[in-house]
Design an enzyme around this catalytic site. Structure first.
Site, PDB file in Angstrom:
ATOM      1  N   PRO A 364       0.849  -1.184   0.000  1.00 34.57           N
ATOM      2  CA  PRO A 364       0.000   0.000   0.000  1.00 34.57           C
ATOM      3  C   PRO A 364       0.889   1.239   0.000  1.00 34.57           C
ATOM      4  CG  PRO A 364      -0.116  -1.133   2.133  1.00 34.57           C
ATOM      5  CD  PRO A 364       0.863  -1.887   1.296  1.00 34.57           C
ATOM      6  N   ASP A 540       5.917   2.230   2.215  1.00 34.03           N
ATOM      7  CA  ASP A 540       4.997   1.127   2.472  1.00 34.03           C
ATOM      8  C   ASP A 540       4.177   1.490   3.711  1.00 34.03           C
ATOM      9  OD1 ASP A 540       3.771  -1.246   3.226  1.00 34.03           O
ATOM     10  OD2 ASP A 540       5.483  -2.499   2.677  1.00 34.03           O
ATOM     11  N   HIS A 541       2.933   1.762   3.498  1.00 37.34           N
ATOM     12  CA  HIS A 541       2.107   2.263   4.606  1.00 37.34           C
ATOM     13  C   HIS A 541       1.788   1.177   5.640  1.00 37.34           C
ATOM     14  CE1 HIS A 541      -0.120   5.093   6.775  1.00 37.34           C
ATOM     15  NE2 HIS A 541      -0.929   5.568   5.858  1.00 37.34           N
ATOM     16  N   ARG A 542       2.162  -0.066   5.326  1.00 38.10           N
ATOM     17  CA  ARG A 542       1.975  -1.109   6.345  1.00 38.10           C
ATOM     18  C   ARG A 542       2.962  -0.912   7.486  1.00 38.10           C
ATOM     19  NH1 ARG A 542       2.885  -6.382   2.916  1.00 38.10           N
ATOM     20  NH2 ARG A 542       4.621  -5.047   2.302  1.00 38.10           N
TER      21      ARG A 542
END
Ligand code: CAO
Length: 568
Positions: A364, A540-542
């Site tokens: 994401p 990476d928004h995780r």
């Protein structure tokens, strides 16, 4: 509660070895549950429980040699079984009361249309058509055709699988009794067939014809589709199967109670698994050849199959998570609209495409933008020009960016990390290796500059030039493209005001650098011209939140604005 001692059934050999005990004392077993696996030189076979009950004692041990009627298991019969047993007793019937339960798990492999070819063989004839019929399959009843392995025109070798039949007691693969070419097939999946029904017509060569022996003498050979059928073991299987069939024809083993453990081998197969496992594999359409066996002698156990299926399911959901199943973009015939020229993608292009796609689908992405005021940096950098020439290097903004990113990564360890354990953990890296995207005629490559935080600007300038040169000449070694923590993609020398780079997974972030421009910046009282470097940070928004990225970006912009800060 009454007890019953379950005996070893007729297994078609005098002595066989116990190779697996499938139950433990105290286990409740249902009728047909596997009790033990026996192995002879010809085949291995699972012995199912003829009755339901609780295992009181196991009267054999692994490796023990046993024969027909030896004690196997002591069972405390369940209530229903007792009732049945007493009814049976009243009716004065003997063993057939097993009603085939003990055959349920077994898979008898039938002989190739055993007597048919021998009967029909016209010695001395040239190529001729032979009808291959369903051989003796141990039952007079019609059974289901569950697979047809050949079609008209196929060349088959002796022993190749022709069809797979399945009754309620067993499934059996019918091998070709001789080599030849399939002329026509008269069975299809879903048909019922019984002994003597024609299956197919084969064109047999004269020499083959001359060599052709009654099935009871012939040997079966190689077959790859082994998981379709009954018990197998390659060695011994070759000779075992036809002669077993023959002996079955001759022996009183046709009686219901003696059929049970009659399991023969799939010709030439390398897969080693019991009928129950094979049945399960068939139900799930699993190729047993792909399953690693953890049982004795590499035998595939039910747990192996379960593990294999679990893996498949997990991988499938991981792939789904990666975006498989999305509708494909339709192919278009562009030549319908004008002249076109088609060129194959290079290996590198395809690799890059796959990596980008994987990252795009799995990660994401969020991209943040900022401009770094590098007016002072530019003054300093330009001031190094003469010295750089002397040193034989070009001091572009890139070494400064590397140095500033290294400091930002040290100050923001979340960016110098990777997700692990399927997203359950994060691995913080104590080293700072940064990849630089290099545009080459063959495609995009990302060599990695190691220990950026420990190197001087001169070293970085020299090393990036060297790596970029190697990349363009396709001389990079694989290890020079591995181990990156973060990537810089600089399009500054090319142009553009900003872009959204794709994270070079499994890294967590990437910095996009666009073309430096002189912009009017308000200094509180007036607009002044400043050298503004457009930066874009994708992450990476995780693993990284917007606030983390904000802090990283602020640190980076400040470091680039005042490179003295890199010394702090
Ligand atoms: N703004 C303005 N000018 C810039 C600049 C920027 N942000 N960055 C570099 N320049 C200048 C350099 O100073 C140099 O100018 P001079 O020739 O006057 O000294 C010129 O642009 C060319 O620089 P360069 O590209 O040779 O060197 P570099 O260190 O900036 O970059 C490399 C090296 C290998 C990163 C670059 O050549 C390259 O391949 N960039 C493309 C990366 C890419 O394709 N990214 C996209 C990936 S996703 O598709």
């Amino acid at each position: 509660m009454s007890k019953e001692t379950i005996k070893i059934p007729d297994v078609g050999s005098d002595q066989v070895e116990v190779i697996e005990i499938c139950v433990a004392v105290g286990d409740e077993v249902a009728a047909e549950d596997s009790l033990v696996v026996l192995e002879s030189d010809k085949a291995s076979m699972e012995v199912p429980s003829p009755k339901a009950g609780k295992v009181l004692a196991i009267l054999v041990s692994n490796g023990q040699s046993v024969g027909k009627d030896d004690d196997l298991i002591e069972l405390e019969l369940s209530g229903d079984e007792e009732a049945e047993a007493s009814n049976d007793a009243k009716e004065g019937e003997d063993e057939p009361a097993d009603d085939g339960a003990d055959t349920k798990r077994t898979e008898a492999e039938a002989a190739p249309a055993a007597d048919e070819p021998a009967e029909k063989a016209d010695s001395g004839a040239k190529s001729q058509s032979e009808t291959v019929s369903v051989p003796d399959i141990g039952t007079e009843e019609a059974v289901d055709v569950i697979e047809v392995c050949v079609s008209a025109g196929d060349e088959v070798a002796e022993g190749d699988s022709l069809v797979v039949l399945e009754s309620d007691k067993a499934s059996m693969e019918i091998p070709a009794p001789f080599a030849g070419k399939v002329e026509s097939v008269s069975l299809k999946v879903g048909d019922s067939a019984k002994q003597g029904d024609p299956m197919l017509v084969m064109l047999v060569q004269a020499e083959a014809e001359a060599e052709k022996k009654p099935a009871s003498e012939s040997k079966s050979k190689g077959d790859s589709d082994s998981e379709r059928t009954s018990e197998d073991k390659s060695s011994g299987a070759k000779d075992a199967q036809p002669s077993e069939a023959a002996s079955e024809k001759e022996s009183p083993a046709r009686e219901p109670q003696s059929a049970p453990a009659k399991v023969s081998a799939t010709p030439g197969s390398e897969v080693y698994a019991g009928p129950a496992v094979r049945k399960l594999a068939r139900e799930f359409s699993i190729e047993l050849g792909a399953v690693a066996g953890s049982g004795p002698k590499g035998r595939i156990l039910k747990e192996d199959l379960q593990g294999y299926v679990k893996n498949l399911v997990e991988n499938k959901s991981a792939r789904s998570a990666g975006g498989s199943g999305i509708p494909a973009v339709p192919e278009v015939d562009y030549s319908a609209f004008g002249e076109v020229e088609k060129e194959a993608l290079t290996k590198l292009n395809k690799l890059t495409a796959a990596n980008m796609h994987r990252s795009w689908l799995n990660v994401p992405h969020v991209t943040q933008f900022d401009d770094a005021d590098i007016t002072e940096l530019e003054v300093f950098r330009k001031g190094l020009k003469a010295e750089a020439e002397k040193r034989g290097v070009k001091m572009t903004p890139l070494p400064f960016l590397l140095k500033a990113c290294a400091a930002a990564l040290r100050a923001n360890p979340k960016f110098n990390a990777a997700l692990a354990d399927n997203g359950e953990s994060i691995v913080y890296k104590k080293y700072v290796h940064i990849g630089i995207a290099v545009d080459t005629p063959a495609g995009l490559v990302v060599p990695v500059v190691r220990d950026v935080d420990k190197k001087s600007l001169w070293e970085l300038a020299a090393e990036t030039a060297e790596l970029a040169g190697k990349a363009k000449d396709r001389k990079l070694k694989p290890q020079e493209m591995q181990g990156g923590c973060f990537t810089i993609s600089s399009l500054g020398g090319i142009g553009g005001q900003g872009f959204t780079p794709i994270v070079n997974t499994p890294e967590l972030a990437i910095l996009g650098v666009s073309k430096l421009t002189t912009k009017p910046v308000w200094d509180g009282s007036q607009f002044v011209p400043r050298e503004m470097l457009p930066l874009s940070l994708s992450y990476d928004h995780r693993a990284i939140n917007g606030a983390d990225a904000g802090r990283f970006f602020t640190f980076l912009a400040e470091a680039l604005s005042d490179i003295r800060r890199l010394l702090l």
